[in-house]
Write an enzyme that holds these catalytic residues in place. Structure first.
Site, PDB file in Angstrom:
ATOM      1  N   HIS A 139      -7.561  -5.561  -0.493  1.00  0.00           N
ATOM      2  CA  HIS A 139      -6.375  -4.694  -0.586  1.00  0.00           C
ATOM      3  C   HIS A 139      -5.138  -5.549   0.059  1.00  0.00           C
ATOM      4  CE1 HIS A 139      -4.192  -1.061  -1.315  1.00  0.00           C
ATOM      5  NE2 HIS A 139      -4.045  -0.798  -0.003  1.00  0.00           N
TER       6      HIS A 139
ATOM      7  N   SER B 168       0.791  -1.075   0.108  1.00  0.00           N
ATOM      8  CA  SER B 168       0.033   0.020  -0.070  1.00  0.00           C
ATOM      9  C   SER B 168       0.899   1.136  -0.031  1.00  0.00           C
ATOM     10  CB  SER B 168      -0.929  -0.071   1.172  1.00  0.00           C
ATOM     11  OG  SER B 168      -2.036   0.827   1.226  1.00  0.00           O
TER      12      SER B 168
ATOM     13  N   ASP C 184      -9.684  -5.005  -5.814  1.00  0.00           N
ATOM     14  CA  ASP C 184      -9.163  -4.031  -4.866  1.00  0.00           C
ATOM     15  C   ASP C 184      -9.969  -2.924  -4.746  1.00  0.00           C
ATOM     16  OD1 ASP C 184      -7.716  -2.435  -3.170  1.00  0.00           O
ATOM     17  OD2 ASP C 184      -5.718  -3.138  -3.711  1.00  0.00           O
TER      18      ASP C 184
END
Lengths: 267, 389
Positions: free
Chosen positions: A244, A95, A216
């Protein structure tokens, strides 16, 4: 206190093996890697850490001003790698930490020999033809929710003021996995979701793997494709999973694509 | 009614939104009437298609992905999560969410409570908290600004004299303290050092501190005898009409070649401490005098001392009256500390403030002000520095 202790660093695996550093993203701490890390500990030196303000990192490691930009996290991570002195490593960032890892590689190519970017997005906000997936209002909405949710965090000062030092909640707090101080979490959310690192991508000089989840809602496939197309020579692997965090929802498949990328070890 | 009907009604008629998901990211498998009401969509439209994420605002989806699902995966449960449901008409419904899983079963059970009133109340609290925080930081800034007008940032650089000062306010710095010091020139090669403690705290004490500091400055130019100065300061403060009084030590310094002549008087203040550089022996300097602004009849005494190879330390009672596990810090502990230190004003001043703070486990109950000075024979030492916070 050493930087490693401040950031709750743990190192596992054989001493002389190639080094893999796993950096969690916005959300919970290093426990996010617990299903993936064991797959590497047999033949890699695996380094786990909690970013400043996250997980079990020392509260003093977080600075509102310094960590108001991803460069603050970049400098902390580079300083940690210098301190650990494990030689050039494979940096795996999830991320927002995918972008932090990119920044580390660009600033200090001597520290990073390979990059693995798990569900990255160089910009979350839509911008002209670029599809990040979010509008500015969405991020305001998120920041509002962050401030409404304490997720196990209790301000020790507030407890003190309330005059309840016995506090049965202390044990619960210790156990809380995603304990988040609301103000820090909101600041981390703002720096994550309002950032724009698109211009940094072409400056990456290390072999790079981009790992995406098929569905996602935070980092859409367009975001992953943009990262792949912008980093010279980068390859993209899509894991057939939702969400995610493919390292949580599909750890075996995620480990598999990362291992394929790492073997043969470059040294 | 059969037992199975009863069980069905437990779910269907539950007075909270209730959904069972096929998995954390999976579609709704069962939904009850209250859930359908909350999200503004019929049960039939939810089952098999809607995911939890699809019922939330975008911000809620991010929170779900980055925090809630990882927590659920790790702990098997999340509780009391504030989220907004997004209805097809764009309306938002604030809810609290609990969710849980059972080992060996991918299904996720979710219950939702509408919290409109709570949410409004929470918003009001949030606004009030922010206002209080702003007021507090404004008060702190004001206190610090005011404090800086009472305490010089650094003592001036004085030829042939080394001078080190320190000031630590009590507590967390949100209150203006009553301690002050001042160092200023009164003639060529003649200086005045003042250190004092105004009773009380806060804005009214700060106003008196300011009055005392500037009145002393004005008086010092025409009244080179410290006892004389203190008498006039006492009259001025009593005429000022305040309940605050103060203790002060005033020292006039006049250079005599390598040495400095010190003329010093005390007003309700502890004596200054002289430390002999060669022997380390510590002696008191000063004769007790009346506090300023308190009594009808006053008495002050000027003592004179030629400062050669010695340090002279002035301090407020925040030092000696600091309270620790062994009771008060006290004069004898202070004298031992100075005796054991080097012939260095900076080192002595720092040692006192650090030791007194340590004695109180880092939290000063009262202000601490310390000034130490020494004659400097060869004028090569570095610049003076004040330390404080």
């Amino acid at each position: 206190m050493s930087r490693a202790r401040m950031l709750n660093v743990s190192v596992r695996g054989p001493a002389d093996a190639p080094v893999v550093v796993l950096v969690h993203g916005f959300g919970c701490g290093q426990h996010m890697w617990r299903h993936l890390a064991p797959a590497f500990e047999v033949d890699h030196r695996v380094v786990l850490l909690d970013l400043p303000g996250s997980g079990e990192a020392d509260p003093a490691s977080y600075d509102t001003v310094r960590h108001g930009r991803l460069e603050g996290y970049r400098d902390d991570l580079a300083a940690l790698l210098d301190e650990l002195a494990l030689g050039p490593v494979t940096l795996v960032g999830h991320s927002v930490s995918a972008m932090i890892s990119v920044l580390v590689q660009v600033a200090r190519p001597d520290l990073v020999e390979r990059l693995v970017l798990v569900t990255p997005s160089a910009r979350y906000l839509d911008d002209g033809e670029y599809v990040g997936g979010f509008a500015a209002d969405d991020i305001d909405d998120l920041l509002g929710l962050m401030s409404r949710n304490h997720l196990g965090w209790q301000d020790p000062l507030a407890t003190l003021v309330a005059g309840d030092p016995s506090s049965d909640t202390h044990g619960e707090l210790e156990a809380s996995f995603c304990r988040t101080r609301p103000d820090v979490a909101a600041e981390f959310a703002a720096v994550t979701f309002r950032g724009d690192n698109r211009a940094d991508l072409p400056r990456v000089t290390a072999p790079t793997l981009v790992v995406q989840a098929a569905q996602d809602s935070v980092a859409p496939l367009t975001a992953g494709a943009f990262v792949r197309d912008s980093i010279p020579g980068a390859v993209l692997e899509v894991i057939d999973t939702r969400g995610h965090c493919p390292h949580l929802t599909a750890p075996a498949e995620t480990a598999e694509v990362v291992r394929r990328f790492l073997v043969p070890a470059p040294r | 009614m059969t037992e199975i009907d009863d069980l069905r009604r437990l779910f269907d008629d539950a007075p909270c939104g209730y959904a069972v998901l096929a998995g954390p990211e999976g579609p709704v498998r069962h939904a009850n009437a209250e859930l359908a009401r909350l999200v503004g969509r019929p049960v039939g439209e939810l089952v098999g298609t809607a995911t939890l994420a699809s019922l939330l605002t975008v911000g809620g989806r991010i929170l779900l992905e980055t925090h809630l699902l990882p927590m659920l995966e790790h702990d098997g449960v999340v509780r009391e999560v504030a989220l907004d449901l997004l209805r097809p008409d764009g309306g938002r419904v604030p809810v609290l969410l609990n969710a849980s899983t059972s080992a060996g079963d991918p299904a996720v059970r979710v219950v939702l409570f509408e919290v409109r009133d709570r949410h409004r109340y929470e918003q009001d609290l949030l606004v009030a908290t922010r206002a209080a925080e702003q007021a507090r930081s404004a008060a702190t800034a004001l206190a610090q600004t005011l404090q800086q007008t009472l305490i010089p940032p650094a003592p001036p650089e004085i030829p042939h004299l080394t001078i080190a000062a320190a000031y630590r306010p009590a507590g967390d710095g949100t209150m203006v303290g009553g301690d002050f010091y001042d160092v200023f020139q009164v003639a060529a090669d003649a200086w005045c050092v003042v250190l004092g403690d105004v009773s009380g705290k806060g804005a009214s004490a700060a106003a008196v501190t300011s009055f005392v500091r500037y009145t002393t400055r004005a008086l010092a130019l025409d009244h080179p005898d410290p006892s004389d100065l203190l008498r006039r300061l006492d009259r001025a403060l009593r005429a000022h009409g305040t309940d605050h009084y103060c203790t002060v030590v005033v020292a006039f310094l006049a250079r005599h070649g390598e040495a400095w002549e010190v003329r010093l008087a005390l007003a309700g203040h502890p004596p200054a401490l002289l430390r002999d550089a060669a022997t380390g022996l510590v002696h008191e300097l000063g004769v007790f005098g009346s506090p300023i602004g308190l009594l009808e009849t006053t008495g002050f005494t000027t003592v004179t001392h030629l400062l050669r190879d010695e340090t002279l330390t002035l301090y407020t009672d925040g030092v000696t009256e600091a309270r620790g596990e062994d009771g008060l810090f006290g004069e004898s502990r202070l004298e031992r500390l100075i005796a054991g230190g080097p012939h260095d004003p900076r080192a002595i001043t720092d040692a006192i403030t650090e030791e007194v703070l340590r004695y109180q486990r880092g939290v000063a109950a009262d202000d601490i002000a310390v000034v130490t000075l020494a004659a400097r024979s060869s004028d090569v030492s570095g610049p003076p520095a004040a330390r404080g916070s």
